[in-house]
Design an enzyme around this catalytic site. Structure first.
Site, PDB file in Angstrom:
ATOM      1  N   ARG A  48     -46.435  18.856  57.507  1.00  0.00           N
ATOM      2  CA  ARG A  48     -46.907  20.203  57.830  1.00  0.00           C
ATOM      3  C   ARG A  48     -47.473  20.273  59.244  1.00  0.00           C
ATOM      4  O   ARG A  48     -48.421  21.005  59.510  1.00  0.00           O
ATOM      5  CB  ARG A  48     -47.964  20.688  56.829  1.00  0.00           C
ATOM      6  CG  ARG A  48     -47.461  20.890  55.409  1.00  0.00           C
ATOM      7  CD  ARG A  48     -48.577  21.421  54.530  1.00  0.00           C
ATOM      8  NE  ARG A  48     -48.183  21.455  53.126  1.00  0.00           N
ATOM      9  CZ  ARG A  48     -49.049  21.427  52.112  1.00  0.00           C
ATOM     10  NH1 ARG A  48     -50.346  21.383  52.357  1.00  0.00           N
ATOM     11  NH2 ARG A  48     -48.622  21.469  50.875  1.00  0.00           N
ATOM     12  N   ARG A  52     -49.842  26.635  59.588  1.00  0.00           N
ATOM     13  CA  ARG A  52     -50.940  27.598  59.626  1.00  0.00           C
ATOM     14  C   ARG A  52     -52.157  27.176  60.426  1.00  0.00           C
ATOM     15  O   ARG A  52     -52.971  28.016  60.793  1.00  0.00           O
ATOM     16  CB  ARG A  52     -51.369  27.923  58.193  1.00  0.00           C
ATOM     17  CG  ARG A  52     -50.300  28.609  57.374  1.00  0.00           C
ATOM     18  CD  ARG A  52     -50.693  28.666  55.904  1.00  0.00           C
ATOM     19  NE  ARG A  52     -50.692  27.342  55.300  1.00  0.00           N
ATOM     20  CZ  ARG A  52     -51.075  27.103  54.043  1.00  0.00           C
ATOM     21  NH1 ARG A  52     -51.506  28.087  53.293  1.00  0.00           N
ATOM     22  NH2 ARG A  52     -51.035  25.877  53.563  1.00  0.00           N
ATOM     23  N   ARG A  61     -46.521  34.522  63.074  1.00  0.00           N
ATOM     24  CA  ARG A  61     -46.444  34.991  61.697  1.00  0.00           C
ATOM     25  C   ARG A  61     -46.974  36.403  61.529  1.00  0.00           C
ATOM     26  O   ARG A  61     -46.655  37.090  60.541  1.00  0.00           O
ATOM     27  CB  ARG A  61     -47.222  34.052  60.771  1.00  0.00           C
ATOM     28  CG  ARG A  61     -46.449  32.865  60.232  1.00  0.00           C
ATOM     29  CD  ARG A  61     -45.339  33.246  59.271  1.00  0.00           C
ATOM     30  NE  ARG A  61     -45.782  34.121  58.228  1.00  0.00           N
ATOM     31  CZ  ARG A  61     -46.409  33.736  57.131  1.00  0.00           C
ATOM     32  NH1 ARG A  61     -46.684  32.447  56.953  1.00  0.00           N
ATOM     33  NH2 ARG A  61     -46.785  34.605  56.223  1.00  0.00           N
ATOM     34  N   ASP A  98     -38.821  25.132  53.636  1.00  0.00           N
ATOM     35  CA  ASP A  98     -39.624  25.007  52.424  1.00  0.00           C
ATOM     36  C   ASP A  98     -38.765  24.385  51.340  1.00  0.00           C
ATOM     37  O   ASP A  98     -37.562  24.647  51.269  1.00  0.00           O
ATOM     38  CB  ASP A  98     -40.131  26.386  51.972  1.00  0.00           C
ATOM     39  CG  ASP A  98     -41.238  26.277  50.936  1.00  0.00           C
ATOM     40  OD1 ASP A  98     -40.922  26.221  49.727  1.00  0.00           O
ATOM     41  OD2 ASP A  98     -42.415  26.225  51.327  1.00  0.00           O
ATOM     42  N   TYR A 176     -41.936  23.641  39.641  1.00  0.00           N
ATOM     43  CA  TYR A 176     -42.188  24.952  40.241  1.00  0.00           C
ATOM     44  C   TYR A 176     -41.392  26.047  39.537  1.00  0.00           C
ATOM     45  O   TYR A 176     -41.886  27.160  39.312  1.00  0.00           O
ATOM     46  CB  TYR A 176     -41.810  24.932  41.721  1.00  0.00           C
ATOM     47  CG  TYR A 176     -42.909  24.470  42.640  1.00  0.00           C
ATOM     48  CD1 TYR A 176     -44.059  25.233  42.827  1.00  0.00           C
ATOM     49  CD2 TYR A 176     -42.804  23.274  43.346  1.00  0.00           C
ATOM     50  CE1 TYR A 176     -45.063  24.825  43.681  1.00  0.00           C
ATOM     51  CE2 TYR A 176     -43.807  22.849  44.203  1.00  0.00           C
ATOM     52  CZ  TYR A 176     -44.936  23.632  44.366  1.00  0.00           C
ATOM     53  OH  TYR A 176     -45.940  23.221  45.210  1.00  0.00           O
TER      54      TYR A 176
END
Length: 378
Positions: A48, A52, A61, A98, A176
């Site tokens: 990652r 963010r 974003r 992702d 998931y």
């Protein structure tokens, strides 16, 4: 340290000619580590590392939702490059995407909800729901945007560092798809394993088949290494892991290896499942990622001498000050031994509230300390 000065600057990505040959690689430390060659220092990259915690990512974003970025090659490329521009210490990039693009390719809707994460509005509830999944998925069509982003990014990197492609492991993707998002217990997914074992195996095989095609296509598009994320491996008992996770994770590696050859290193991350490392010794994976719940010394014993290890600092160490980060990094490097078969990383990905400057402290510590250790070992 390899210069990244020729990496495409913001706004220059869309003008890149992707028809030309890929540029020669200028920093191959990660590839050499995966092959077990002796190194002058430990290579380092971070899971990652694009995302963010970076202000430049948050700025971009603001104009696009998460999956719009993932599905737009120029945007995904730009986000992938952001940490490479900011941190010249990084020895690898990983395509911004992702793991849940695979369930999307199977026909499931996935939403990325701010403050909550991924949500499946209509998860799988019973085996009858398997009929809702697409069959004979053509990854070159359904996931073309990922391959286009990889090709574009490989050119935009201009050989500065290698590019990782990735996919989720079959068990983690299954979890998931049934849970409908993240879960503290995985009770819905694990209930399938107990109540519907045959259907669970059918679902796992379908996911495996698609992931094989997906990973092979990523290599054809330009990925130079591949990582398989088994984020929920540690939620299974050892017996369940051996029955429902291990066979599909190892089958995945064997089939991809047969398709792409030995030049593309394969890495597997069974988060929270260090007990699985001995079972992976004979797998086709070159590299095994470990988290902070196992010591480097124990990981070496469990994985055996033929596997490259990757990890494993607790991401929370990045909340500490620079001296504390350096001390933890030194202990980690001493435990793994920096000279060969080791790639420095965190034991999981970056957190949204991490200070970018503190990641710089960690990367600098890996560079300086591992260089010193390698020199002293000569």
């Amino acid at each position: 340290m390899a210069s990244v000065g020729r990496v495409a600057e913001p706004g220059a990505v869309e003008g890149i000619d992707v028809r030309r040959p890929f540029p020669p690689l200028r920093n191959d430390l990660v590839l050499r580590a995966a092959r077990g060659e002796r190194l002058e220092r430990s290579p380092v990259w971070i899971m990652r590392q694009a995302g963010r915690y970076l202000p430049e990512y948050r700025s971009g974003r603001a104009a696009h939702d998460f999956f719009t970025v993932v599905r737009t090659p120029a945007l995904a490329c730009e986000v992938t490059l952001q940490p490479i521009r900011r941190y010249p210490q990084l020895d690898a990039s990983i395509i911004f995407s992702d793991i849940l693009v695979v369930p999307q390719a199977l026909g499931m809707e996935v939403q990325m909800v701010p403050g909550k994460g991924p949500v499946f509005p209509e998860p799988l509830v019973t085996p009858d729901d398997l009929a809702r999944l697409a069959v004979d998925v053509d990854v070159d069509e359904a996931l073309a945007y990922v391959m286009d982003a990889i090709t574009l990014t490989r050119h935009a990197l201009d050989g500065a560092v290698p590019l990782y492609g990735f996919a989720g492991a079959p068990w983690t993707l299954m979890a998931y798809m049934i849970e409908g998002g993240g879960s503290k217990t995985l009770s819905k997914a694990k209930r399938w394993l107990y109540r519907y074992p045959d259907a669970s195996h059918r679902l796992l095989q379908r996911i495996t088949d698609l992931c094989v095609d997906f990973l092979v296509a990523q290599v054809k598009a330009g990925a130079q290494l591949l990582q398989v994320f088994d984020s929920w491996a540690g939620e299974l008992s050892p017996a369940q892991y051996q029955q429902f996770a291990l066979p599909y994770a190892t089958q995945l590696a064997a089939r991809v290896r047969a398709a792409v050859g030995s030049d593309v290193p394969l890495c597997y991350f069974p988060k929270g499942a260090a007990s699985a490392l001995p079972w992976l010794r004979s797998s086709a994976y070159d590299c095994l990622q470990v988290d902070w719940t196992v010591t480097p010394q124990d990981a070496r014993v469990l994985a055996g001498p033929e596997k490259t290890l990757q990890g494993n600092a607790d991401p929370c160490v990045l909340y500490a000050d620079e001296p504390a980060i350096r001390a933890v990094t030194q202990t980690m490097l001493e435990g793994f031994g920096p000279a060969s078969r080791y790639i420095a990383n965190l034991g999981h990905g970056m957190y949204p509230d991490h200070d970018p400057e503190h990641l710089g402290y960690y990367l600098n510590a890996v560079h300086t300390l591992s260089t010193e250790m390698c020199r002293s070992a000569l």
